[in-house]
Scaffold this motif. Structure first.
Motif, short mmCIF file in Angstrom:
data_model
loop_
_atom_site.label_atom_id
_atom_site.label_comp_id
_atom_site.label_asym_id
_atom_site.label_seq_id
_atom_site.Cartn_x
_atom_site.Cartn_y
_atom_site.Cartn_z
N ARG A 317 0.81 -1.21 0.00
CA ARG A 317 0.00 0.00 0.00
C ARG A 317 0.85 1.27 0.00
O ARG A 317 0.30 2.38 -0.08
CB ARG A 317 -0.91 0.02 1.23
CG ARG A 317 -1.95 -1.11 1.26
CD ARG A 317 -2.53 -1.25 2.65
NE ARG A 317 -3.45 -2.39 2.73
CZ ARG A 317 -4.77 -2.28 2.81
NH1 ARG A 317 -5.33 -1.09 2.85
NH2 ARG A 317 -5.53 -3.36 2.87
N ILE A 318 2.15 1.14 0.13
CA ILE A 318 3.03 2.31 0.20
C ILE A 318 3.61 2.58 -1.18
O ILE A 318 4.25 1.71 -1.77
CB ILE A 318 4.15 2.07 1.23
CG1 ILE A 318 3.57 1.81 2.62
CG2 ILE A 318 5.08 3.29 1.28
CD1 ILE A 318 4.61 1.44 3.66
N LEU A 417 5.55 0.03 9.23
CA LEU A 417 4.78 0.58 8.12
C LEU A 417 4.57 2.08 8.28
O LEU A 417 4.70 2.85 7.31
CB LEU A 417 3.43 -0.14 8.02
CG LEU A 417 3.50 -1.63 7.66
CD1 LEU A 417 2.13 -2.28 7.77
CD2 LEU A 417 4.08 -1.83 6.26
N ASP A 418 4.25 2.52 9.49
CA ASP A 418 4.07 3.96 9.73
C ASP A 418 5.37 4.73 9.49
O ASP A 418 5.36 5.83 8.93
CB ASP A 418 3.57 4.20 11.15
CG ASP A 418 2.14 3.74 11.37
OD1 ASP A 418 1.43 3.55 10.36
OD2 ASP A 418 1.74 3.56 12.54
N LYS A 421 5.99 5.01 5.74
CA LYS A 421 5.11 6.03 5.14
C LYS A 421 5.65 7.43 5.41
O LYS A 421 5.65 8.30 4.53
CB LYS A 421 3.70 5.89 5.72
CG LYS A 421 2.97 4.63 5.31
CD LYS A 421 1.66 4.50 6.08
CE LYS A 421 1.00 3.16 5.84
NZ LYS A 421 -0.22 2.96 6.69
N SER A 422 6.12 7.65 6.64
CA SER A 422 6.67 8.96 6.99
C SER A 422 7.92 9.28 6.18
O SER A 422 8.09 10.41 5.69
CB SER A 422 6.98 9.00 8.50
OG SER A 422 7.66 10.17 8.86
N SER A 425 7.03 10.00 2.50
CA SER A 425 6.34 11.28 2.26
C SER A 425 7.17 12.49 2.65
O SER A 425 7.13 13.53 1.98
CB SER A 425 5.01 11.30 3.03
OG SER A 425 5.24 11.22 4.43
#
Length: 467
Positions: A317-318, A417-418, A421-422, A425
């Motif tokens: 999903r990333i 995962l978090d 994502k960080s 981005s």
């Protein structure tokens, strides 16, 4: 997209590990609970292993030849450990040779082979299952894109390039986590008179591995990957055909008798266990095997699959994340080892940022499997040639590996995962410098303690544990 749900969870396994709630410093000055997703390299220590070693140490003595009570207990501990290892690998009549690591075990077997032996290997092996065989005549099969194609490649090699004395094969890839169809391949090898060695360093901690059911003739695994980091592993042999040669290590215990000019090697397993044994490590290894059998390897596998599924679903999903797989089949059997890249972010930088800013331990590079990783990343052959000529590897591509063990929870997976994502981005929040010779990154500056003495009780900035 729908959120990740608890359907990716297995029933929790209530078992204690040292350092499970360890707090470590990050570059921003905060302490965070450490997330250990580097279990494929070295797994944390089981509490049962620590307690068994602690209880054993007062009775620790010389093994096998001493006559005192402590020596007798120590010798019996080694005998009992051999029986436990046989049970763990379902090899009731096998010879168990205690070694330091899987690498040591493979070198022991390779050194014992008759000169000129012919070895069949796959190209995606860990370096430990490639390099030791090169003292013999090695044939390397081509890369394949499915388990079925792997079976066909073995059959073709056996029929058209044999005969071979030994097929050396991993149980599960330390890069992709893909599990090889061992029973089918071993049956095929035996039809051609070829014995089979299985590198079970990755497979044994994740699944029930039966040497009897797969037909494997030899196997090896390491304690430090099996929650017993005390420097012991095992070479397990259901056949002794290739264990009649010279021992790798020579010294006390390996011989029946020696003069100033001649000697007679001892019987198995002592022939390959020269010197004083690492009895503490052997006790640790056996305790880990017993603990995992008590938990149930089916439960261990269920937990592994659930955590892997949650991680894969999240990675997919990333944006920009690409997982490394050799076999193009969604139904391939796998263990909890996942390697991946992120577009636009160097693998060394990504892993360093995860550790320095998020307290998440992963590994980056080529994971001692250069041929496989470079193949999967479609590396430029000219770049590989330059690295061989100069020894400078910083420009070569690599990946990040997250590897799952029993202590890993859904919260740990979500932390990774978090963090990814960080980073994708917003990028890193600290400055880093790169060593161009090897592609390794370091925070600059790095305010974290780097000397183990600084972690002692009573010292500032010490690493602490909640339990």
């Amino acid at each position: 997209m729908a959120p990740l749900t608890e359907m990716h969870c297995a029933a929790p396994i209530e078992i204690e590990f040292l350092g499970r709630d360890l707090l470590v410093p990050c570059v921003d000055g905060r302490e965070r609970t450490y997330v250990d997703l580097d279990c494929a390299a070295t797994s944390p220590c089981l509490r049962t292993v620590y307690e068994a070693v602690t209880a054993f140490l007062p009775f620790y003595g010389s093994a096998n030849r001493g006559s005192g009570y402590k020596s007798n207990l120590t010798s019996q501990a080694i005998t009992d450990a051999r029986a436990t290892v046989r049970q763990f690998l379902d090899a009731p009549d096998a010879t168990v040779i205690f070694v330091d690591t899987t690498t040591h075990a493979i070198n022991v077997l390779a050194h014992s082979l008759s000169p000129g032996s012919r070895i069949l290997c796959a190209p995606g092996e860990h370096h430990a299952n490639l390099l030791p065989w090169r003292t013999h005549d090695v044939h390397v099969m081509p890369f394949t894109d499915s388990p079925g194609a792997a079976i066909e490649a073995v059959g073709d090699a056996l029929a058209n390039h044999g005969p071979f004395d030994l097929l050396a094969l991993t149980g599960a890839s330390n890069v992709t986590g893909e599990v090889w169809p061992l029973a089918e391949i071993t049956a095929l090898a035996h039809q051609h008179g070829t014995e089979v060695f299985v590198d079970a360093a990755q497979l044994a901690p994740h699944r029930r591995f039966s040497m009897t059911e797969t037909g494997a003739d030899y196997a090896a695994f390491s304690g430090h990957k099996l929650y017993a980091p005390f420097g012991s592993g095992a070479l397990v042999a259901r056949s002794t055909r290739h264990l009649q040669g010279e021992p790798l290590l020579r010294g006390g215990g390996a011989v029946r008798f020696t003069t100033l000019t001649e000697h007679r090697w001892g019987n198995l397993p002592g022939r390959f266990e020269a010197g004083s044994p690492n009895t503490v490590g052997i006790v640790a290894l056996a305790t880990a095997c017993r603990t995992l059998m008590e938990i149930g390897m089916d439960r261990v596998a269920d937990h592994d699959r659930a955590m892997r599924r949650r991680l894969i679903d999240g990675l997919d999903r990333i944006p920009g994340v690409r997982r490394l797989t050799q076999w193009d089949d969604n139904h391939v059997d796998t263990i909890g080892v996942i390697a991946f890249t992120v577009d636009g972010i160097a693998h060394g930088l990504l892993s360093t940022v995860l550790g320095a800013e998020h307290a998440i331990g992963v590994r980056s590079g080529r994971f001692c499997a250069n041929p496989l990783v470079l193949e999967l990343l479609d590396a430029d052959p000219a770049m590989i040639d330059e690295a061989l000529a100069t020894g400078i590897t910083g420009a070569l591509p690599g990946a990040v590996r997250a590897s799952i063990g029993l202590p890993v929870t859904t919260a740990d997976i979500d932390r990774l995962l978090d963090a990814l994502k960080s980073i994708v981005s917003d990028g890193p929040r600290w400055s880093y410098v790169c060593d161009d010779s090897n592609g390794a990154y370091e925070p600059h500056p790095d305010p974290r303690p780097t000397c183990i003495d600084q972690f002692a009780p009573g010292q500032p900035n010490r690493i602490t544990a909640k339990t």
